[in-house]
Design a protein around this motif. Structure first.
Motif, short mmCIF file in Angstrom:
data_model
loop_
_atom_site.label_atom_id
_atom_site.label_comp_id
_atom_site.label_asym_id
_atom_site.label_seq_id
_atom_site.Cartn_x
_atom_site.Cartn_y
_atom_site.Cartn_z
N VAL A 74 17.02 -1.81 33.63
CA VAL A 74 16.42 -3.08 34.09
C VAL A 74 16.48 -4.12 32.98
CG1 VAL A 74 14.25 -4.17 34.81
CG2 VAL A 74 14.96 -2.00 35.84
N LEU B 244 13.37 -9.42 35.89
CA LEU B 244 12.74 -8.35 36.64
C LEU B 244 11.69 -7.69 35.76
CD1 LEU B 244 15.92 -6.69 38.19
CD2 LEU B 244 14.30 -8.23 39.32
N ALA C 145 9.05 -5.46 40.24
CA ALA C 145 10.36 -5.06 40.78
C ALA C 145 10.57 -3.56 40.62
CB ALA C 145 11.48 -5.83 40.08
N ILE C 146 10.16 -3.02 39.48
CA ILE C 146 10.29 -1.58 39.25
C ILE C 146 9.42 -0.82 40.25
CG2 ILE C 146 9.84 0.30 37.61
CD1 ILE C 146 10.50 -1.84 35.38
N CYS D 176 10.78 -0.55 43.84
CA CYS D 176 11.86 0.42 44.07
C CYS D 176 11.49 1.86 43.72
CB CYS D 176 13.09 0.03 43.24
SG CYS D 176 13.84 -1.51 43.80
N ASN E 43 18.14 2.01 48.25
CA ASN E 43 17.94 0.83 47.39
C ASN E 43 17.37 1.24 46.04
OD1 ASN E 43 18.70 -1.20 49.36
ND2 ASN E 43 16.83 -0.62 50.43
N HIS E 44 18.21 1.19 45.02
CA HIS E 44 17.79 1.49 43.64
C HIS E 44 18.17 0.31 42.77
CE1 HIS E 44 18.69 6.06 44.40
NE2 HIS E 44 17.84 5.56 45.27
N LEU E 45 17.42 0.09 41.74
CA LEU E 45 17.84 -0.89 40.73
C LEU E 45 18.92 -0.32 39.84
CD1 LEU E 45 14.42 -2.43 39.61
CD2 LEU E 45 16.26 -3.58 40.84
#
Length: 159
Positions: A68, A79, A83-84, A87, A109-111
């Protein structure tokens, strides 16, 4: 700048530290997880948010957070913890050491993706980190990361 690493030779070493100049990290968080010193402010904020000492998370936890940070740098975005948390949920593995990890809330959906798969004991090798490991030059020292497990205000419960 002025950071020294040494292998932890005694697995019974107390991972909790009151000493402001020494902390214990999993070796792979540094070698493969992308952690560098002094610690990035977002990594410090995440460890503080979930009240984790650096020896508690597994290497993929560090890979996600450092990923990230790299996304923020490359894409010039910001982010952060929201945001972490959107997800991933914090979870704890079973077993003697019980490492914390970030579990994807939605498998589509993963960062951060493409993690290597390792054996269960890969995070057991620890290093003592001494010196100026926490704060960069010119940063205030008002919000240090946790030094003891389960301090008051802990956010470790799964999301």
């Amino acid at each position: 700048d002025d950071v020294h690493l040494s292998l932890v030779m005694d697995i019974t070493l107390d991972m909790e530290r009151e000493d402001q100049n020494t902390i214990v990290f999993p070796l792979l968080s540094i070698a493969e997880g992308g952690v560098c010193f002094p610690l990035h402010p977002l990594l410090r904020a995440v460890l503080r948010y979930w009240n984790l000492i650096p020896s508690q998370p597994n290497v993929n936890f560090f890979r996600i957070i450092m990923g990230v940070i790299e996304l923020n740098r490359r894409l010039r975005i910001n982010l952060g913890i929201p945001a972490i948390r959107h997800c991933y949920a914090l979870a704890k593995s079973s077993g003697w050491l019980g490492r914390y990890f970030l579990k994807a809330k939605d498998t589509d959906n993963h960062l951060i993706t493409m993690f290597a798969s390792f054996g269960k004991r890969v995070d057991d090798v620890m290093v003592n980190v001494r010196g100026n490991w926490e704060f960069g030059e010119g940063e205030d020292h008002l919000d240090p990361i946790p030094r003891r497990k389960d301090d008051p205000g802990c956010h470790v419960t799964p999301c």
